[in-house]
Design a protein around this motif. Structure first.
Motif, PDB file in Angstrom:
ATOM      1  N   GLN A 126      12.768   6.583  11.745  1.00  0.00           N
ATOM      2  CA  GLN A 126      11.380   6.216  11.484  1.00  0.00           C
ATOM      3  C   GLN A 126      10.932   6.734  10.115  1.00  0.00           C
ATOM      4  N   GLY A 127      11.297   7.968   9.799  1.00  0.00           N
ATOM      5  CA  GLY A 127      10.939   8.543   8.508  1.00  0.00           C
ATOM      6  C   GLY A 127      11.595   7.813   7.345  1.00  0.00           C
ATOM      7  N   LEU A 128      12.817   7.323   7.580  1.00  0.00           N
ATOM      8  CA  LEU A 128      13.516   6.548   6.548  1.00  0.00           C
ATOM      9  C   LEU A 128      12.703   5.310   6.178  1.00  0.00           C
ATOM     10  N   GLY A 129      12.166   4.629   7.179  1.00  0.00           N
ATOM     11  CA  GLY A 129      11.313   3.475   6.903  1.00  0.00           C
ATOM     12  C   GLY A 129       9.995   3.875   6.277  1.00  0.00           C
ATOM     13  N   ALA A 130       9.439   4.998   6.733  1.00  0.00           N
ATOM     14  CA  ALA A 130       8.141   5.449   6.206  1.00  0.00           C
ATOM     15  C   ALA A 130       8.223   5.754   4.719  1.00  0.00           C
ATOM     16  N   GLY A 131       9.406   6.188   4.253  1.00  0.00           N
ATOM     17  CA  GLY A 131       9.561   6.470   2.832  1.00  0.00           C
ATOM     18  C   GLY A 131       9.287   5.259   1.965  1.00  0.00           C
ATOM     19  N   GLY A 132       9.543   4.064   2.498  1.00  0.00           N
ATOM     20  CA  GLY A 132       9.308   2.844   1.726  1.00  0.00           C
ATOM     21  C   GLY A 132       7.915   2.267   1.887  1.00  0.00           C
ATOM     22  N   LEU A 133       7.169   2.721   2.904  1.00  0.00           N
ATOM     23  CA  LEU A 133       5.850   2.138   3.148  1.00  0.00           C
ATOM     24  C   LEU A 133       4.854   2.492   2.046  1.00  0.00           C
ATOM     25  N   MET A 134       4.670   3.805   1.812  1.00  0.00           N
ATOM     26  CA  MET A 134       3.682   4.220   0.823  1.00  0.00           C
ATOM     27  C   MET A 134       4.081   3.783  -0.584  1.00  0.00           C
ATOM     28  N   VAL A 135       5.372   3.931  -0.905  1.00  0.00           N
ATOM     29  CA  VAL A 135       5.850   3.518  -2.224  1.00  0.00           C
ATOM     30  C   VAL A 135       5.658   2.020  -2.410  1.00  0.00           C
ATOM     31  N   GLY A 136       5.986   1.247  -1.373  1.00  0.00           N
ATOM     32  CA  GLY A 136       5.825  -0.199  -1.456  1.00  0.00           C
ATOM     33  C   GLY A 136       4.388  -0.604  -1.686  1.00  0.00           C
ATOM     34  N   VAL A 137       3.471   0.019  -0.954  1.00  0.00           N
ATOM     35  CA  VAL A 137       2.047  -0.286  -1.116  1.00  0.00           C
ATOM     36  C   VAL A 137       1.603  -0.028  -2.552  1.00  0.00           C
ATOM     37  N   MET A 138       1.915   1.166  -3.057  1.00  0.00           N
ATOM     38  CA  MET A 138       1.448   1.539  -4.396  1.00  0.00           C
ATOM     39  C   MET A 138       2.091   0.675  -5.484  1.00  0.00           C
ATOM     40  N   ALA A 139       3.393   0.403  -5.355  1.00  0.00           N
ATOM     41  CA  ALA A 139       4.083  -0.387  -6.378  1.00  0.00           C
ATOM     42  C   ALA A 139       3.600  -1.837  -6.381  1.00  0.00           C
ATOM     43  N   ILE A 140       3.377  -2.402  -5.196  1.00  0.00           N
ATOM     44  CA  ILE A 140       2.908  -3.797  -5.126  1.00  0.00           C
ATOM     45  C   ILE A 140       1.500  -3.923  -5.698  1.00  0.00           C
ATOM     46  N   ILE A 141       0.641  -2.958  -5.372  1.00  0.00           N
ATOM     47  CA  ILE A 141      -0.698  -2.965  -5.964  1.00  0.00           C
ATOM     48  C   ILE A 141      -0.587  -2.837  -7.478  1.00  0.00           C
ATOM     49  N   GLY A 142       0.363  -1.999  -7.929  1.00  0.00           N
ATOM     50  CA  GLY A 142       0.587  -1.867  -9.367  1.00  0.00           C
ATOM     51  C   GLY A 142       1.021  -3.166 -10.012  1.00  0.00           C
ATOM     52  N   ASP A 143       1.792  -3.985  -9.277  1.00  0.00           N
ATOM     53  CA  ASP A 143       2.219  -5.288  -9.779  1.00  0.00           C
ATOM     54  C   ASP A 143       1.080  -6.302  -9.795  1.00  0.00           C
ATOM     55  N   LEU A 144       0.277  -6.293  -8.747  1.00  0.00           N
ATOM     56  CA  LEU A 144      -0.737  -7.329  -8.566  1.00  0.00           C
ATOM     57  C   LEU A 144      -2.021  -7.069  -9.336  1.00  0.00           C
ATOM     58  N   VAL A 145      -2.428  -5.804  -9.387  1.00  0.00           N
ATOM     59  CA  VAL A 145      -3.746  -5.484  -9.929  1.00  0.00           C
ATOM     60  C   VAL A 145      -3.587  -4.657 -11.202  1.00  0.00           C
ATOM     61  N   PRO A 146      -4.064  -5.156 -12.340  1.00  0.00           N
ATOM     62  CA  PRO A 146      -3.984  -4.380 -13.581  1.00  0.00           C
ATOM     63  C   PRO A 146      -4.726  -3.054 -13.426  1.00  0.00           C
ATOM     64  N   PRO A 147      -4.275  -1.980 -14.094  1.00  0.00           N
ATOM     65  CA  PRO A 147      -4.934  -0.676 -13.958  1.00  0.00           C
ATOM     66  C   PRO A 147      -6.436  -0.724 -14.201  1.00  0.00           C
ATOM     67  N   ARG A 148      -6.872  -1.553 -15.137  1.00  0.00           N
ATOM     68  CA  ARG A 148      -8.304  -1.638 -15.453  1.00  0.00           C
ATOM     69  C   ARG A 148      -9.114  -2.085 -14.245  1.00  0.00           C
ATOM     70  N   GLU A 149      -8.511  -2.920 -13.371  1.00  0.00           N
ATOM     71  CA  GLU A 149      -9.233  -3.442 -12.211  1.00  0.00           C
ATOM     72  C   GLU A 149      -8.928  -2.677 -10.923  1.00  0.00           C
ATOM     73  N   ARG A 150      -7.944  -1.771 -10.991  1.00  0.00           N
ATOM     74  CA  ARG A 150      -7.472  -1.131  -9.762  1.00  0.00           C
ATOM     75  C   ARG A 150      -8.506  -0.193  -9.145  1.00  0.00           C
ATOM     76  N   GLY A 151      -9.446   0.270  -9.961  1.00  0.00           N
ATOM     77  CA  GLY A 151     -10.471   1.165  -9.433  1.00  0.00           C
ATOM     78  C   GLY A 151     -11.296   0.547  -8.314  1.00  0.00           C
ATOM     79  N   LYS A 152     -11.382  -0.800  -8.308  1.00  0.00           N
ATOM     80  CA  LYS A 152     -12.144  -1.469  -7.249  1.00  0.00           C
ATOM     81  C   LYS A 152     -11.592  -1.163  -5.862  1.00  0.00           C
ATOM     82  N   TYR A 153     -10.313  -0.856  -5.815  1.00  0.00           N
ATOM     83  CA  TYR A 153      -9.661  -0.691  -4.514  1.00  0.00           C
ATOM     84  C   TYR A 153      -9.447   0.772  -4.132  1.00  0.00           C
TER      85      TYR A 153
END
Length: 522
Positions: A126-153
């Motif tokens: 379970q922990g092995l999968g959890a290691g990818g959850l938080m990283v995946g969320v942050m990296a995908i948001i980094g891909d989708l939302v430019p830093p200038r707009e990321r503050g909205k979220y």
């Protein structure tokens, strides 16, 4: 919708007029799906922690209790940088979905465990999968939302954290009492199913060619061994083994040697797990330091504040999540404000400085608490600390991601997450050792007796059964222990403040920018 999101992820210029509104709606749907996944990762440990007494009563194996948490933590920490790198190499969506599936499989297996050994093994899955959850969320948001707009979220992310910390223990207690402890794991399935369905249908990232480089297996192995050894030192030191024992010294040596070897291997690897060049960027390195210190302080506070309020102020353990409400609400509100200001102005340097200063101030105020401190006063002190954490928690990730090229977004996200995780391990270990030692010393000095000298975690119900003199001695000992722990936390926070002062105000990437390696950031 998919084309719109692809445009955002690629960092291209978004069309004006109605397409801009459509893009924002599309991104909001994706972010909602990611927040559900983030909630999944955060809730698990809090729910399971509440169910642990019942689990031990059913499965036995009290002597292995700590491994249920340790196995999960180790697997999460060790796999975090690997997940981030795999996402950079092979595409984030498939890697992210894989981590969700592994987490859910581990949840099902944990719920089906028939003895403590099986539960520990399945918690590692379970922990092995959890290691990818938080990283995946942050990296995908980094891909989708430019830093200038990321503050909205930012407010949304802080809100998810607050919901998890407040609701986790309450949900865990309710599930355990009415459905049984196995459902504390099975409850992940409906949330996970929703996350899988939403991510699969609404997340459309630009396709990237499969990397031709080979995975840096040697670097991954050395990093895993190094992280595992360090986490075991912080977990076992002062509890399972004395700090100066041969086991702790050997683990520390293994950790240091492995990490030194990792650095040497990464310097020559064709496709390193953590490219060392990202640390040449001053802002990235400084945010790693600030993130480590914030993790150190945050999880130490979450551990000791409820303990103080239960033992000294007589609060109920059942509503332990609610005890942190002043800190969590302040964190959520301040994070939302900081995000909005960052989006509208593009300025952010002031926030790490303000956050670190408030964090140090809040911890110092908390160190002043004694047996006569009221809940209102402690609530105000917690709100000051929460405001500081609100300025720091998301800004550190935003600045770190803005400091690297888009191709290293996963590495930046995983490295920042890893430093925060390691900081929390060190914080809980060091503050916990100081707290426990002070409580035991004070109990012995005040004649509290061996009954409580060996335990620094009596709850309100157990405390009420003690003779009045012993109870008063214990309450004084706990307040003395929290004084020392928070004073050390304030001292550590000064390092974060010092690092934040040297952050450079580098313009945040907007819709038309695809790279973050600006000379001014170096």
């Amino acid at each position: 919708m998919s084309e719109t999101v692809k445009t955002v992820g690629a960092g291209a210029e978004a069309p004006p007029s109605e397409n801009s509104g459509s893009r924002q709606r599309s991104v909001r749907v994706v972010v909602l799906a990611l927040m559900i996944t983030m909630l999944l990762a955060m809730l698990d440990n809090l729910i399971v922690g509440t169910a642990m007494p019942t689990i031990v009563g059913d499965l036995g194996g009290l002597e292995h209790l700590s491994w249920v948490v340790t196995a999960y933590t180790l697997a999460t920490a060790a796999s975090t940088p690997i997940w981030g790198k795999l996402g950079d190499m092979y595409g984030r969506k498939g890697i992210f979905l894989t981590s969700i599936v592994i987490f859910l499989v581990g949840s099902v297996l944990s719920g089906m465990a028939q003895d403590m050994g099986q539960l520990i093994g399945f918690r590692a899955v379970q922990g092995l999968g959890a290691g990818g959850l938080m990283v995946g969320v942050m990296a995908i948001i980094g891909d989708l939302v430019p830093p200038r707009e990321r503050g909205k979220y930012q407010g949304m992310m802080a809100g998810v954290m607050a919901i998890a910390m407040i609701g986790g223990p309450l949900v865990g207690g309710t599930i355990t009492d009415h459905l049984g402890w196995r459902w504390s794991f099975y409850i992940n399935l409906p949330l996970g199913a929703v996350a899988l369905a939403m991510v699969t249908t609404v997340l459309h990232l630009p396709k990237r060619e499969r990397a031709r480089m080979k995975v840096d297996y040697l670097g991954a192995g050395l990093l895993t061994v190094g992280i595992t050894a360090i986490v075991l030192v912080t977990t076992w030191g002062g509890t399972e083994y004395a700090w100066g024992s041969a086991m702790i010294m050997e683990l520390a040596a293994i950790g240091v040697v492995s990490l030194i070897g990792f650095v040497l291997v990464e310097a020559r690897a064709a496709e390193p797990i953590i490219p060392l060049h990202v640390f040449r960027n001053r802002n990235f390195t400084l945010m790693s330091v600030v993130g480590f210190m914030a993790g150190f302080v945050m999880f130490g506070a979450v551990l000791f504040l409820p303990l103080y309020q239960q033992a000294v102020q007589g609060a109920s353990a059942t509503n332990s999540g609610l005890l942190l409400l002043p800190m969590l609400l302040a964190m959520m509100v301040v994070s939302l404000i900081a995000g909005r200001v960052t989006t509208s102005t593009g300025k952010y340097k002031i926030f790490p400085i303000l956050g670190s200063a408030l964090m140090v101030t809040g911890l110092f105020l908390l160190s002043l608490m004694d047996t006569g401190t009221t809940r209102l006063t402690s609530g105000v002190y917690m709100a000051v600390l929460g405001a500081g954490m609100g300025f720091l928690m998301q800004i550190t990730m935003l600045v770190a991601q803005n400091s690297v090229e888009m191709k290293d977004m996963g590495v930046a996200s995983s490295a920042t997450t890893l430093f925060r995780t390691l900081g929390s391990s060190f914080g809980v270990a060091i503050m916990g050792a100081l707290f426990t030692g002070r409580v035991q010393d004070e109990m012995v000095a005040r004649g509290g007796g061996a009954a409580t000298a060996g335990s620094a975690q009596l709850d309100a119900a157990s405390l009420a059964k003690l003779p009045e003199a012993m109870r008063e001695a214990y309450q004084f000992a706990v307040s003395s222990g929290t004084h020392l722990a928070f004073l050390v936390g304030a001292s550590v926070g000064v390092i974060a403040l010092f690092a934040a002062v040297f952050v450079k105000e580098v313009p945040l990437r907007g819709m038309g920018s695809g790279t973050g390696q600006t000379p001014a950031a170096r």
